[in-house]
Design a protein around this motif. Sequence first.
Motif, PDB file in Angstrom:
ATOM      1  N   SER A   1       2.507   1.713  -3.520  1.00  0.00           N
ATOM      2  CA  SER A   1       1.622   1.804  -4.678  1.00  0.00           C
ATOM      3  C   SER A   1       1.843   3.048  -5.553  1.00  0.00           C
ATOM      4  CB  SER A   1       0.162   1.706  -4.223  1.00  0.00           C
ATOM      5  OG  SER A   1      -0.653   1.731  -5.352  1.00  0.00           O
TER       6      SER A   1
ATOM      7  N   HIS B   1      -2.728  -7.480  -6.293  1.00  0.00           N
ATOM      8  CA  HIS B   1      -3.457  -6.427  -7.011  1.00  0.00           C
ATOM      9  C   HIS B   1      -4.347  -5.663  -6.033  1.00  0.00           C
ATOM     10  CE1 HIS B   1      -1.897  -8.336 -10.593  1.00  0.00           C
ATOM     11  NE2 HIS B   1      -2.399  -9.488 -10.160  1.00  0.00           N
ATOM     12  N   ASP B   2      -4.916  -6.404  -5.046  1.00  0.00           N
ATOM     13  CA  ASP B   2      -5.699  -5.732  -4.003  1.00  0.00           C
ATOM     14  C   ASP B   2      -4.788  -4.859  -3.151  1.00  0.00           C
ATOM     15  OD1 ASP B   2      -7.811  -7.240  -4.896  1.00  0.00           O
ATOM     16  OD2 ASP B   2      -7.594  -8.781  -3.338  1.00  0.00           O
TER      17      ASP B   2
ATOM     18  N   ASP C   1       4.558   1.697 -11.411  1.00  0.00           N
ATOM     19  CA  ASP C   1       3.913   1.970 -12.694  1.00  0.00           C
ATOM     20  C   ASP C   1       4.198   0.803 -13.637  1.00  0.00           C
ATOM     21  OD1 ASP C   1       2.820   3.089 -14.910  1.00  0.00           O
ATOM     22  OD2 ASP C   1       4.426   4.534 -15.268  1.00  0.00           O
TER      23      ASP C   1
ATOM     24  N   ARG D   1       0.850  -1.214   0.000  1.00  0.00           N
ATOM     25  CA  ARG D   1       0.000   0.000   0.000  1.00  0.00           C
ATOM     26  C   ARG D   1       0.877   1.252   0.000  1.00  0.00           C
ATOM     27  NH1 ARG D   1      -4.989  -1.475  -0.115  1.00  0.00           N
ATOM     28  NH2 ARG D   1      -5.652  -3.412   0.916  1.00  0.00           N
TER      29      ARG D   1
ATOM     30  N   GLY E   1      -3.921  -1.864  -5.000  1.00  0.00           N
ATOM     31  CA  GLY E   1      -5.085  -1.088  -5.430  1.00  0.00           C
ATOM     32  C   GLY E   1      -5.120  -0.890  -6.930  1.00  0.00           C
ATOM     33  N   LYS E   2      -4.387  -1.725  -7.679  1.00  0.00           N
ATOM     34  CA  LYS E   2      -4.390  -1.642  -9.155  1.00  0.00           C
ATOM     35  C   LYS E   2      -3.733  -2.907  -9.704  1.00  0.00           C
ATOM     36  CE  LYS E   2      -0.217   1.213  -8.922  1.00  0.00           C
ATOM     37  NZ  LYS E   2       0.309   2.560  -9.028  1.00  0.00           N
ATOM     38  N   GLN E   3      -3.840  -3.101 -11.019  1.00  0.00           N
ATOM     39  CA  GLN E   3      -3.201  -4.255 -11.642  1.00  0.00           C
ATOM     40  C   GLN E   3      -1.697  -4.020 -11.713  1.00  0.00           C
ATOM     41  OE1 GLN E   3      -4.730  -7.268 -12.823  1.00  0.00           O
ATOM     42  NE2 GLN E   3      -6.240  -6.396 -11.419  1.00  0.00           N
ATOM     43  N   VAL E   4      -0.926  -5.027 -11.280  1.00  0.00           N
ATOM     44  CA  VAL E   4       0.543  -4.911 -11.327  1.00  0.00           C
ATOM     45  C   VAL E   4       1.104  -6.125 -12.069  1.00  0.00           C
ATOM     46  CG1 VAL E   4       0.812  -3.517  -9.247  1.00  0.00           C
ATOM     47  CG2 VAL E   4       0.687  -6.010  -9.027  1.00  0.00           C
TER      48      VAL E   4
END
Length: 271
Positions: free
Chosen positions: A84, A105-106, A88, A81, A109-112
């Motif tokens: 994050s 990904h949770d 990029d 977190r 907080g985004k697709q990695v």
Amino acid sequence: MTKAKICFIGAGNMPRAIIGGLVASGYDPHLIHATNPSAPKLDAMRADFGIHTSHDNLAAARDADVVVLSVKPQLMEAVCRELSPAIDKQLLITIAAGIPERRYHDYFGKQVKLIRTMPNTPMLLGLGMTGLYAPAKIGEADRALAGMLMQSCGDILWVEKEEDINKVIALAGSSPAYFFLFVEAMVEAGMALNMTEEAARHLAQQAAVGAAAMMKANPKQSLAQLREAVTSKGGTTAQAIATFEQGGLRPLVKQAMGNCIKRAEEMANTF
Ligand SMILES: NC(=O)c1ccc[n+]([C@@H]2O[C@H](COP(=O)([O-])OP(=O)(O)OC[C@H]3O[C@@H](n4cnc5c(N)ncnc54)[C@H](OP(=O)(O)O)[C@@H]3O)[C@@H](O)[C@H]2O)c1
């Protein structure tokens, strides 16, 4: 060799082993950065390997091409977190036991882009064993980069199913500790026979090194054949081996590895 900038978030035992192996294999230490909250481990890594170190997770990750997530599973969510905003296009490599790929990904907080790996501490000597798992969407270049990093410190094995990473933990990630335990028990038995600890350890560990080298040098010989070559009929080894078999060594090993996997599955439900 790639010129990727690699940053390790967390500078504990395992990153120390990987960084030591990478540098020994010729990886440019100026391309490696490790972060940690406390200073002593960073000071030691800077002195031993000549890498960059800092306490700033965000700045280190922002500047990297590859971010290796190397904190304990319990801390992973908080660390991801925090990281994050800095993530990029970087390739993320996690070495944590237990945490499924989808959970990251949770956390972010985004697709990695993330590859799961399970290394072991002999990587420090270039004798590591790492299992790797990448979801289908991860491209060839990123797979090759992760494979190259881990292979610079030992052997690698890609697994196709994520659940197989838990089998890698039982067979390779955790297993150096099993061998240490076995030699520890042999040394204690030697000391109970009035040998010095130094002499008992010398004898037992050199036998372990020799046995490991024989397994590696003779891939066509079965492990049973190697064992039988030591075991003269009616001789001394036969007595020791029969004692291990009667004491249930094989089912005990199976149970221990089963419990190792069970713990990894529990962790997957916890973190
Ligand atoms: N050890 C193994 O054989 C092995 C094998 C395969 C995989 N793994 C995996 O590797 C991971 C690390 O294990 P390890 O054995 O290296 O543990 P470790 O020696 O305890 O190292 C964890 C490090 O993370 C640092 N840390 C804590 N909070 C942090 C934060 N917010 N940001 C950055 N760093 C932070 C700790 O620093 P402080 O000490 O200052 O708190 C510590 O140096 C685990 O997820 C484990 O599952 C370990």
